[in-house]
Enzyme design. Structure first.
Site, PDB file in Angstrom:
ATOM      1  N   HIS A   3      14.701  21.060  19.824  1.00 35.47           N
ATOM      2  CA  HIS A   3      13.962  19.797  19.604  1.00 35.47           C
ATOM      3  C   HIS A   3      14.647  19.086  18.427  1.00 35.47           C
ATOM      4  CE1 HIS A   3      10.722  16.990  19.735  1.00 35.47           C
ATOM      5  NE2 HIS A   3       9.722  17.712  19.259  1.00 35.47           N
ATOM      6  N   ARG A  62      -7.010  23.535  26.570  1.00 41.03           N
ATOM      7  CA  ARG A  62      -7.061  24.975  26.801  1.00 41.03           C
ATOM      8  C   ARG A  62      -6.640  25.222  28.247  1.00 41.03           C
ATOM      9  NH1 ARG A  62      -7.013  29.808  28.840  1.00 41.03           N
ATOM     10  NH2 ARG A  62      -8.227  31.396  27.726  1.00 41.03           N
ATOM     11  N   ASP A 100      19.743  12.794  19.236  1.00 38.22           N
ATOM     12  CA  ASP A 100      20.221  13.550  18.084  1.00 38.22           C
ATOM     13  C   ASP A 100      21.734  13.527  17.877  1.00 38.22           C
ATOM     14  OD1 ASP A 100      17.834  14.433  16.984  1.00 38.22           O
ATOM     15  OD2 ASP A 100      17.651  16.069  18.421  1.00 38.22           O
ATOM     16  N   HIS A 133       7.548   9.534  20.845  1.00 34.37           N
ATOM     17  CA  HIS A 133       8.153   9.949  22.113  1.00 34.37           C
ATOM     18  C   HIS A 133       7.177  10.708  23.008  1.00 34.37           C
ATOM     19  CE1 HIS A 133      11.981  10.855  24.406  1.00 34.37           C
ATOM     20  NE2 HIS A 133      12.119   9.608  24.017  1.00 34.37           N
ATOM     21  N   ARG A 135       8.739  10.549  12.649  1.00 32.19           N
ATOM     22  CA  ARG A 135       7.859  10.985  13.753  1.00 32.19           C
ATOM     23  C   ARG A 135       6.414  11.180  13.302  1.00 32.19           C
ATOM     24  NH1 ARG A 135       9.064  12.964  18.802  1.00 32.19           N
ATOM     25  NH2 ARG A 135      10.618  11.313  18.681  1.00 32.19           N
ATOM     26  N   PHE A 172      22.771  17.317  23.530  1.00 35.38           N
ATOM     27  CA  PHE A 172      22.961  16.841  24.908  1.00 35.38           C
ATOM     28  C   PHE A 172      21.802  17.282  25.791  1.00 35.38           C
ATOM     29  CE2 PHE A 172      27.143  16.491  23.207  1.00 35.38           C
ATOM     30  CZ  PHE A 172      27.665  15.370  23.836  1.00 35.38           C
ATOM     31  N   MET A 206      24.241  21.476  21.623  1.00 36.55           N
ATOM     32  CA  MET A 206      23.089  20.784  21.036  1.00 36.55           C
ATOM     33  C   MET A 206      23.363  19.287  20.887  1.00 36.55           C
ATOM     34  SD  MET A 206      21.105  23.158  21.004  1.00 36.55           S
ATOM     35  CE  MET A 206      21.005  24.922  20.984  1.00 36.55           C
ATOM     36  N   LYS A 226       0.840  -1.201   0.000  1.00 33.77           N
ATOM     37  CA  LYS A 226       0.000   0.000   0.000  1.00 33.77           C
ATOM     38  C   LYS A 226       0.882   1.260   0.000  1.00 33.77           C
ATOM     39  CE  LYS A 226      -3.553   2.510   2.532  1.00 33.77           C
ATOM     40  NZ  LYS A 226      -4.166   2.795   3.834  1.00 33.77           N
ATOM     41  N   HIS A 280      18.193  16.302  28.223  1.00 32.45           N
ATOM     42  CA  HIS A 280      16.830  15.914  27.862  1.00 32.45           C
ATOM     43  C   HIS A 280      15.843  16.402  28.904  1.00 32.45           C
ATOM     44  CE1 HIS A 280      13.446  13.522  26.481  1.00 32.45           C
ATOM     45  NE2 HIS A 280      14.093  13.519  25.330  1.00 32.45           N
ATOM     46  N   LYS A 296      25.123  26.552  25.065  1.00 31.98           N
ATOM     47  CA  LYS A 296      24.372  25.301  25.057  1.00 31.98           C
ATOM     48  C   LYS A 296      24.982  24.361  24.026  1.00 31.98           C
ATOM     49  CE  LYS A 296      20.141  24.776  26.857  1.00 31.98           C
ATOM     50  NZ  LYS A 296      18.704  24.912  27.011  1.00 31.98           N
TER      51      LYS A 296
HETATM   52  C1  LIG Z   1      14.886  14.532  19.892  1.00 32.83           C
HETATM   53  C2  LIG Z   1      14.941  15.670  20.842  1.00 32.83           C
HETATM   54  O1  LIG Z   1      14.203  16.607  20.720  1.00 32.83           O
HETATM   55  S1  LIG Z   1      16.043  15.519  22.117  1.00 32.83           S
HETATM   56  C3  LIG Z   1      16.406  17.203  22.587  1.00 32.83           C
HETATM   57  C4  LIG Z   1      17.188  17.888  21.511  1.00 32.83           C
HETATM   58  N1  LIG Z   1      17.624  19.202  21.972  1.00 32.83           N
HETATM   59  C5  LIG Z   1      18.912  19.470  22.232  1.00 32.83           C
HETATM   60  O2  LIG Z   1      19.802  18.647  22.125  1.00 32.83           O
HETATM   61  C6  LIG Z   1      19.197  20.883  22.636  1.00 32.83           C
HETATM   62  C7  LIG Z   1      20.174  20.953  23.809  1.00 32.83           C
HETATM   63  N2  LIG Z   1      19.534  20.557  25.037  1.00 32.83           N
HETATM   64  C8  LIG Z   1      18.725  21.404  25.713  1.00 32.83           C
HETATM   65  O3  LIG Z   1      18.546  22.564  25.349  1.00 32.83           O
HETATM   66  C9  LIG Z   1      17.996  20.878  26.937  1.00 32.83           C
HETATM   67  O4  LIG Z   1      18.726  19.838  27.535  1.00 32.83           O
HETATM   68  C10 LIG Z   1      16.570  20.386  26.600  1.00 32.83           C
HETATM   69  C11 LIG Z   1      15.804  21.480  25.839  1.00 32.83           C
HETATM   70  C12 LIG Z   1      16.615  19.146  25.739  1.00 32.83           C
HETATM   71  C13 LIG Z   1      15.851  20.072  27.899  1.00 32.83           C
HETATM   72  O5  LIG Z   1      15.704  21.268  28.597  1.00 32.83           O
HETATM   73  P1  LIG Z   1      15.423  21.290  30.162  1.00 32.83           P
HETATM   74  O6  LIG Z   1      14.420  20.257  30.508  1.00 32.83           O
HETATM   75  O7  LIG Z   1      15.125  22.691  30.524  1.00 32.83           O
HETATM   76  O8  LIG Z   1      16.845  20.858  30.736  1.00 32.83           O
HETATM   77  P2  LIG Z   1      17.288  20.612  32.239  1.00 32.83           P
HETATM   78  O9  LIG Z   1      16.215  21.008  33.197  1.00 32.83           O
HETATM   79  O10 LIG Z   1      17.815  19.230  32.320  1.00 32.83           O
HETATM   80  O11 LIG Z   1      18.508  21.619  32.377  1.00 32.83           O
HETATM   81  C14 LIG Z   1      19.273  21.611  33.568  1.00 32.83           C
HETATM   82  C15 LIG Z   1      20.465  22.509  33.402  1.00 32.83           C
HETATM   83  O12 LIG Z   1      21.370  21.959  32.458  1.00 32.83           O
HETATM   84  C16 LIG Z   1      21.640  22.891  31.437  1.00 32.83           C
HETATM   85  N3  LIG Z   1      21.676  22.209  30.170  1.00 32.83           N
HETATM   86  C17 LIG Z   1      20.735  21.342  29.721  1.00 32.83           C
HETATM   87  N4  LIG Z   1      21.089  20.911  28.492  1.00 32.83           N
HETATM   88  C18 LIG Z   1      22.250  21.524  28.195  1.00 32.83           C
HETATM   89  C19 LIG Z   1      23.091  21.476  27.063  1.00 32.83           C
HETATM   90  N5  LIG Z   1      22.776  20.743  26.005  1.00 32.83           N
HETATM   91  N6  LIG Z   1      24.220  22.215  27.070  1.00 32.83           N
HETATM   92  C20 LIG Z   1      24.539  22.968  28.136  1.00 32.83           C
HETATM   93  N7  LIG Z   1      23.764  23.050  29.244  1.00 32.83           N
HETATM   94  C21 LIG Z   1      22.629  22.337  29.255  1.00 32.83           C
HETATM   95  C22 LIG Z   1      20.478  23.850  31.454  1.00 32.83           C
HETATM   96  O13 LIG Z   1      20.825  25.107  30.919  1.00 32.83           O
HETATM   97  C23 LIG Z   1      20.137  23.901  32.914  1.00 32.83           C
HETATM   98  O14 LIG Z   1      20.986  24.793  33.549  1.00 32.83           O
HETATM   99  P3  LIG Z   1      20.396  25.945  34.485  1.00 32.83           P
HETATM  100  O15 LIG Z   1      19.645  25.225  35.554  1.00 32.83           O
HETATM  101  O16 LIG Z   1      21.600  26.670  34.932  1.00 32.83           O
HETATM  102  O17 LIG Z   1      19.501  26.744  33.572  1.00 32.83           O
HETATM  103  O1  LIG Z   2      10.688  14.013  24.352  1.00 26.51           O
HETATM  104  C1  LIG Z   2      11.232  15.094  24.098  1.00 26.51           C
HETATM  105  O2  LIG Z   2      11.074  16.115  24.800  1.00 26.51           O
HETATM  106  C2  LIG Z   2      12.129  15.245  22.946  1.00 26.51           C
HETATM  107  C3  LIG Z   2      12.530  13.953  22.312  1.00 26.51           C
HETATM  108  O3  LIG Z   2      13.464  13.302  22.735  1.00 26.51           O
HETATM  109  C4  LIG Z   2      11.762  13.473  21.170  1.00 26.51           C
HETATM  110  O4  LIG Z   2      10.741  14.070  20.807  1.00 26.51           O
HETATM  111  O5  LIG Z   2      12.157  12.433  20.586  1.00 26.51           O
END
Ligand SMILES: CC(=O)SCCNC(=O)CCNC(=O)[C@H](O)C(C)(C)COP(=O)(O)OP(=O)(O)OC[C@H]1O[C@@H](n2cnc3c(N)ncnc32)[C@H](O)[C@@H]1OP(=O)(O)O
Ligand SMILES: O=C([O-])CC(=O)C(=O)O
Length: 375
Positions: A222, A356, A312, A187, A337, A259, A257, A72, A261, A255
């Site tokens: 993300h 809402r 990622d 996810h 996804r 790293f 990227m 399909k 979650h 930051k």
């Molecule tokens: C498939 C996906 O979508 S997976 C996610 C992909 N995104 C990334 O890789 C972007 C980099 N990572 C990030 O920005 C974050 O880790 C997120 C958006 C994924 C999660 O955000 P949060 O839930 O707010 O993270 P969390 O509460 O664990 O952060 C704790 C601390 O670690 C820091 N931190 C978290 N991730 C990172 C990072 N990648 N690099 C540096 N510092 C980081 C935060 O700044 C925070 O510090 P603070 O308290 O001084 O502000």
């Molecule tokens: O669950 C999340 O916040 C981000 C993620 O790892 C995904 O969408 O695969």
């Protein structure tokens, strides 16, 4: 064993926003299941089509069901001429995620979901068409070539690589792509899925839900993180250089990227799987630099910040080893996804109340409008 991250604070963190039977994320700090199956088990033993079927229909298919499903999807790959016309007008410097957003939206104009009874069929059409859609635009805008999207590819993994490079891909690359699509498929209530569910809760159509989700996935916090991770590691000359550069970035509070979650506290289970594939590709290519750099980044981030690679980070090197241009990384995530998004839309529709939430008002106290001459 950890019971998971302490979840509270801004960003709705830790607040239950609904129910789902589709997946569990980080229940014990690290695990991921799709409808009860461990993602590692699925990635080791299934094709993406089996997992898409599981997510969308509830159970893994038997042989006959899988054959029918693949047939399909294969029959639905053609791009309508009106969609090709739109794609040909999008410039080469557009971001492919914007191309996907526009392509999905255009498809919704051409092949409307008139009733929710069509939800499985419109989803299958999007699944079948998305790899060819983005690669048709890519080849046309970058190489002036109208690539054939009605290939003999047996699976969507193969279809993506075939329509990108306009030739039958090698077996190792198809295997990596199968695993990658499985890892990215679903996810729970991540930002893009939640976008899709909010849209679904207004009883909107499937294409609108998916178009909105694509927009949410695009951001570097993300799905866009796999592209940002590539931009980071390609600047590093070797593992020692990676360590120096990373330490400098951490010092400057930048930051990194790929790293961290929002939910997992110890590790992202998808990382081990894609890391292994990245290593295999490095050896197959006879060039381990990107892999070595990535491994050192992982070690430094854990040592310095107790931050781990999410899904990622090693996708960047894996995709690069397969000759995939960086800007097409996040669109691959979309092709996968889509299954999770659509299944969440269906789940929301099955038990719906408009989403809402409320807000804490932090603005000025009530006041009256002054005549314009007095402002
Ligand atoms: C498939 C996906 O979508 S997976 C996610 C992909 N995104 C990334 O890789 C972007 C980099 N990572 C990030 O920005 C974050 O880790 C997120 C958006 C994924 C999660 O955000 P949060 O839930 O707010 O993270 P969390 O509460 O664990 O952060 C704790 C601390 O670690 C820091 N931190 C978290 N991730 C990172 C990072 N990648 N690099 C540096 N510092 C980081 C935060 O700044 C925070 O510090 P603070 O308290 O001084 O502000
Ligand atoms: O669950 C999340 O916040 C981000 C993620 O790892 C995904 O969408 O695969």
């Amino acid at each position: 064993m950890s019971t998971g991250k302490v979840l509270s604070g801004a960003g709705l963190r830790g607040q239950v926003a609904g129910k789902t039977a589709l997946s569990t994320v980080g229940k014990t700090g690290s695990g991921l299941t799709y409808r009860g199956y461990d993602v590692k088990d699925l990635a080791a033993n299934c094709t993406f089509e089996e997992v898409a079927y599981l997510i969308l229909k509830g159970e893994l298919p038997n042989s006959a069901e899988l054959a029918a499903y693949k047939a399909k999807l294969k029959s639905l790959r053609a791009l309508p001429q009106a969609l090709k016309d739109v794609l040909e007008r999008i410039p080469a410097n557009a971001h492919p995620m914007d191309v996907m957003r526009t392509g999905c939206s255009m498809l919704g104009n051409l092949e409307m979901e008139d009733s929710f009874a069509q939800q499985q069929d419109v989803t299958d059409r999007m699944l079948a068409i998305f790899p060819g859609l983005v690669n048709y635009w890519y080849n046309y805008s970058h190489h002036g070539k109208r690539v054939n999207v009605e290939t003999d590819a047996d699976t969507l993994a193969e279809q993506f690589l075939w329509t990108l490079h306009d030739k039958k891909p090698e077996a190792l690359h198809i295997d990596v792509m199968q695993a990658s699509l499985i890892l990215y498929a679903e996810h729970e209530f991540n930002a893009s899925t939640f976008t899709a569910r909010v849209c679904a809760s207004t009883l909107s159509d499937m294409h609108s839900c998916i178009t909105g989700a694509i927009g949410s996935l695009r951001g570097p916090l993300h799905g866009g993180a796999n592209e940002a991770a590539m931009e980071l590691i390609e600047k590093m000359d070797n593992a020692d250089d990676a360590e120096q550069k990373l330490l400098g970035m951490l010092e400057r509070k930048e930051k990194i990227m790929g790293f961290g979650h929002a939910i997992y506290s110890e590790s992202d289970p998808r990382n081990a799987v894609i890391k292994e594939w990245s290593e295999k590709l490095a050896h197959a290519n006879g060039d381990t630099k990107l892999y070595d750099v990535s491994v050192r980044c992982e070690a430094v981030m854990w040592r310095e910040k107790k931050l781990f690679c999410n899904a990622d980070f090693f996708h960047a090197s894996a995709y690069n080893y397969m000759g995939i241009p960086t800007k097409l990384f996040t669109p691959i995530f979309v092709c996968s996804r889509l299954t999770g998004w659509a299944a969440h839309v269906m789940e929301q529709r099955a038990d719906n109340r408009i989403i809402r939430p409320s807000a804490d008002y932090v603005g000025v106290e009530p006041r009256s409008v002054k005549p314009i001459a007095q402002r």
